[in-house]
Scaffold this active site. Structure first.
Site, mmCIF file in Angstrom:
data_model
loop_
_atom_site.group_PDB
_atom_site.id
_atom_site.type_symbol
_atom_site.label_atom_id
_atom_site.label_comp_id
_atom_site.label_asym_id
_atom_site.label_seq_id
_atom_site.Cartn_x
_atom_site.Cartn_y
_atom_site.Cartn_z
ATOM 1 N N GLU A 126 0.807 -1.215 0.000
ATOM 2 C CA GLU A 126 0.000 0.000 0.000
ATOM 3 C C GLU A 126 0.845 1.273 0.000
ATOM 4 O OE1 GLU A 126 -3.044 0.914 -0.233
ATOM 5 O OE2 GLU A 126 -4.067 -1.018 -0.290
ATOM 6 N N SER A 127 1.852 1.322 0.861
ATOM 7 C CA SER A 127 2.526 2.602 1.102
ATOM 8 C C SER A 127 4.040 2.498 1.189
ATOM 9 C CB SER A 127 2.010 3.199 2.419
ATOM 10 O OG SER A 127 2.335 2.330 3.506
#
Length: 423
Positions: A126-127
């Site tokens: 995700e990040s």
């Protein structure tokens, strides 16, 4: 009888083929048992689990590896991502450095809920384990929660605090959401993870589309957006690399790095140098060193837990030199005063222990001093975040955080909120 023996032999051969082949390992890694997996893409988690080795392993990555349950995949999209990881050997070094304070906490929460350990790898996808990451879709934090999903699961978002960047609240919300999606898609984790990325509506429509045409509803056969078609393979590839130990995952010690302590009231730190680490561990506070309007907890380095408790116990009562007095004037209201100082009415009432919205001319309110000057800056031709930051002696990161910017690109005429200090 011959037919029965032939069928039994085929079954044994098939079961043998489904087992993972142990890879060579160093003597210190030999103690880590090979994970049990299942080969059915619609039943991505085996009903069997090996005994926990939480206390035996010294590395969080190996703790994850010992519990992997998703089936290995030879799909070309997974293999393409494996190749990408292998061609960027320093990538996992960056990830491990960022993840070091938080990964064990995430792993423990996944284990506590009895969820597949692969979900602990999702912040990587995700990040890149960047707690302050923003996306163009206004998602934020390790788990890239959107404002809508975050608020649905009780995550606080105010002008002073964004709980999507808090490791505790964001992890709880993300795992709640994933658990819901798992149930929503009848226990299919690939579908649930895809829905986390693109929305349950799109995944449901894709499944319905294929069913109506008599096609497979396996994840790899669904007509999903390109980003989502690559999303699940990224997770499977990372798990595969870890399972087979095909690249180095720099060691993250398998012992508590952070402590989550109660925070009964807001705090404005008066020793920035001593508590600078708190900004990294509590990135949800947008006006650091003001820890205001956040959750009822704070994350501190585990070794400083007692030191923090002693510090909080000795904080001066309000007012202090970190607060200013404001005398109420004609025409003032709580909403007007709050807006003028980038507060909410609820915050203003909390700071002043007000039970109603009634105020009188001449009464005094307490307001936090967070900057010597607050201003709205209009972007001009030739401006860049770097130039603006240099001009006002602030950082690009602060500008992006104050204004929830996911990119460095500015448009002429945009308005940026800046908080300036004399020092």
């Amino acid at each position: 009888m011959y037919l029965f023996r032939f069928t039994l032999l085929c079954s044994l051969l098939l079961l043998s083929a489904c087992k993972t082949t142990p890879t060579s390992s160093t003597p210190t890694q030999a103690k880590t048992p090979e994970p049990i997996v299942t080969a059915n893409p619609d039943k991505t988690v085996s009903t069997q689990r090996r005994p926990s080795i939480d206390e035996q392993t010294e590395d969080v990555w190996q703790r994850i590896r010992s519990q992997l349950t998703f089936a290995p995949s030879a799909h070309e999209s997974v293999q393409a991502r494996v190749d990408w990881y292998l061609s960027h050997p320093n990538y996992m070094h960056v990830i491990s450095e960022r993840a070091a304070p938080f990964l064990l906490y995430v792993v423990e929460q996944v284990e506590r809920r009895g969820l597949p350990i692969e979900l602990a790898l999702m912040p990587l996808i995700e990040s890149d384990f960047d707690t302050t990451a923003y996306s163009h879709k206004h998602a934020s934090g390790l788990w890239q929660l959107t404002p809508l999903i975050a608020k649905h699961y009780g995550v606080k978002i105010t002008p002073w605090y964004d709980g999507r960047q808090d490791i505790v609240d964001a992890t709880n919300a993300a795992l709640d959401f994933l658990s819901y999606l798992h149930k929503r898609f009848d226990g299919n984790w690939y579908h649930a993870i895809a829905a986390y990325n693109t929305g349950e509506g799109r995944v449901s429509q894709a499944i319905k589309f294929n069913k109506q045409r008599g096609k497979s509803t396996h994840f790899f056969d669904l007509p999903l957006p390109k980003q989502t078609r690559h999303y699940v393979p990224k997770l499977l590839a990372a798990a595969q690399l870890l399972r087979k130990q095909q690249m180095e995952f720099p060691k993250i010690p398998n012992h508590t790095a952070i402590a989550v302590l109660p925070l009964e009231q807001g705090v404005i730190l008066n020793t920035d140098k001593a508590w600078r680490k708190l900004q990294t561990l509590n990135p949800g506070y947008t006006r650091f060193p003001a820890l205001l309007d956040g959750p009822d907890h704070i994350v501190v380095p585990a070794l400083q837990a007692q030191q923090w408790q002693d510090y909080v116990a000795k904080l001066p009562a309000m007012p202090s030199d970190q607060w200013q007095h404001y005398t109420i004037k004609k025409g003032d209201s709580l909403s007007v005063i709050a807006q003028r100082h980038t507060l909410t009415v609820s915050q203003l009432k909390t700071f002043n222990q007000l039970k109603s919205n009634n105020i009188k001319i001449g009464d005094t309110l307490l307001l936090p001093i967070l900057a010597d000057k607050q201003m709205d800056y209009t972007v001009r031709a030739g401006d860049s975040l770097w130039r603006i930051a240099k001009h006002f002696n602030i950082s690009v990161h602060e500008i992006k955080k104050w204004n929830a910017l996911s990119k460095d690109v500015l448009q002429v005429g945009d308005t940026l909120k800046l908080y300036l200090s004399k020092t």
